[in-house]
Design an enzyme around this catalytic site. Structure first.
Site, PDB file in Angstrom:
ATOM      1  N   SER A  36     -11.832  -0.389   1.650  1.00 58.34           N
ATOM      2  CA  SER A  36     -11.080  -0.580   2.904  1.00 58.34           C
ATOM      3  C   SER A  36     -10.678   0.770   3.478  1.00 58.34           C
ATOM      4  CB  SER A  36      -9.835  -1.429   2.645  1.00 58.34           C
ATOM      5  OG  SER A  36     -10.180  -2.707   2.175  1.00 58.34           O
ATOM      6  N   ARG A  74       0.823  -1.216   0.000  1.00 54.09           N
ATOM      7  CA  ARG A  74       0.000   0.000   0.000  1.00 54.09           C
ATOM      8  C   ARG A  74       0.856   1.265   0.000  1.00 54.09           C
ATOM      9  NH1 ARG A  74      -2.896  -3.647  -0.888  1.00 54.09           N
ATOM     10  NH2 ARG A  74      -5.007  -4.019  -0.074  1.00 54.09           N
ATOM     11  N   GLU A 121      -6.315   3.967   5.049  1.00 54.47           N
ATOM     12  CA  GLU A 121      -5.912   3.737   3.668  1.00 54.47           C
ATOM     13  C   GLU A 121      -6.474   4.830   2.777  1.00 54.47           C
ATOM     14  OE1 GLU A 121      -6.744   0.315   0.351  1.00 54.47           O
ATOM     15  OE2 GLU A 121      -6.054  -0.343   2.310  1.00 54.47           O
TER      16      GLU A 121
END
Length: 331
Positions: A222, A154, A318
């Site tokens: 998410s 990520r 995120e």
């Protein structure tokens, strides 16, 4: 002031000074230079506008998909404004395999290298050969090779050294013609000798069964990253929580599903004002209809604090949270 509610999938009520769509690097440079403050947006699937943004929102509509192949690989250049899932679907239709595990991830192609999107054991950085971009300060057009993108879980150079310094205009992919399907992660491990098409179909079915439709309940997928801890910390946690899941990412690091932590902390299905922790996937926060930005922030901070207290793990968002002047830090 134009509304931003339909420009981000969490659908919070927020406005901005103006919205400008652009379909080329030159059009972007012109619009960017005319704006006092600007926020660059794709499909808005990873952005939450928490309040009115005091600037111009520039929406990336750069399109185009070009392909050529060699004996061993498919080479595909994709405009940053193209739909990610639309691109993956096109790959499947043409037999360009490798991205099937990343089906139905919302957002634009230009967003995919920024956080190195990943799902079901596959990260997109593995298939990116280079990223084309424009420097915001000078308008210079640059090409960044994959090796220089610093892809990690990520993460990438676009979230660090180049954060808020470039506009991604095109992403160039290389897909090998000979490769092994990835079926080791989650529900895909139950498949018996699947084809790439079957993996693509299974991923879509799984995501639809677990994740809420943004058209029904606003969300940004998410909300938190899956935390990575030292293996020794994971073993300590396992002595207390025998069923805690973990996936090794290196010899001394383990990734723990944030959804499991949030569930164990009692947030699954919990509602705060008009924000809900989704009852089938607690990693997702949803807008029940009239959520306010401050509700999202309050609830997210409550989750972060409780996970820290209970597991000594610090969750990180995120999603990108945008306030009046730009991106803000929740933690």
């Amino acid at each position: 002031m134009p509304s931003l509610q339909s420009h981000h999938t969490f659908s919070l009520q927020a406005n901005c000074l103006s919205i400008v769509e652009f379909n080329s690097a030159d059009a972007f440079i012109s619009a960017y230079n005319q704006a006092d403050h600007a926020y660059i947006l794709g499909e808005g699937s990873n952005t939450l506008f928490l309040e009115d943004y005091q600037g111009t929102v520039l929406v990336n509509r750069i399109a185009g998909i070009n392909h050529f192949d060699t004996e061993s690989h498919h080479h595909i250049s994709v405009g940053a404004g193209e739909s990610w899932h639309g691109f993956v679907s096109l790959c499947m239709q043409n037999g360009w395999y490798g991205l099937e595990n990343l089906a139905l991830i919302p957002g634009s192609v230009g967003a995919c290298p920024i956080q190195n999107i990943g799902a079901y054991g596959v990260e997109v950085g593995k298939f990116i050969s280079s990223v084309e971009a424009v420097l915001l300060t000078s308008g210079e057009k640059i090409i960044i090779k994959s090796a220089d993108c610093n892809f990690a879980y990520r993460d990438s150079i676009f979230k660090n050294e180049l954060a808020n310094k470039v506009l991604i205009t095109q992403v160039n992919f290389v897909l090998p013609k000979m490769y092994s399907l990835e079926t080791s992660y989650g529900e895909l491990s139950k498949l018996t000798a699947p084809t790439a098409q079957q993996i693509f179909d299974a991923v879509i079915a799984i995501r639809k069964s677990k994740l809420p439709d943004p058209a029904q309940f606003g969300n940004a997928g998410s909300f938190f990253k899956n935390p990575v801890v030292t293996t020794s910390q994971f073993e300590t946690l396992k002595s207390t929580y025998a069923d805690i899941p973990g996936f090794g990412v290196s010899h001394d690091e383990t990734k723990i599903p944030a959804a499991w932590l949030i569930d164990q902390a009692g947030f699954k299905g919990k509602v705060f004002n008009q924000v809900r922790c989704h009852p089938t996937q607690p990693l997702v926060l949803t807008n029940l209809g009239n959520a306010q930005g401050e509700d999202v922030v309050t609830f997210a901070k409550e989750i972060i604090c409780e996970i820290s207290r209970k597991f000594n793990i610090k969750l990180e968002p995120e999603v990108r949270l945008v306030g009046a002047k730009g991106v803000i830090d929740l933690v």
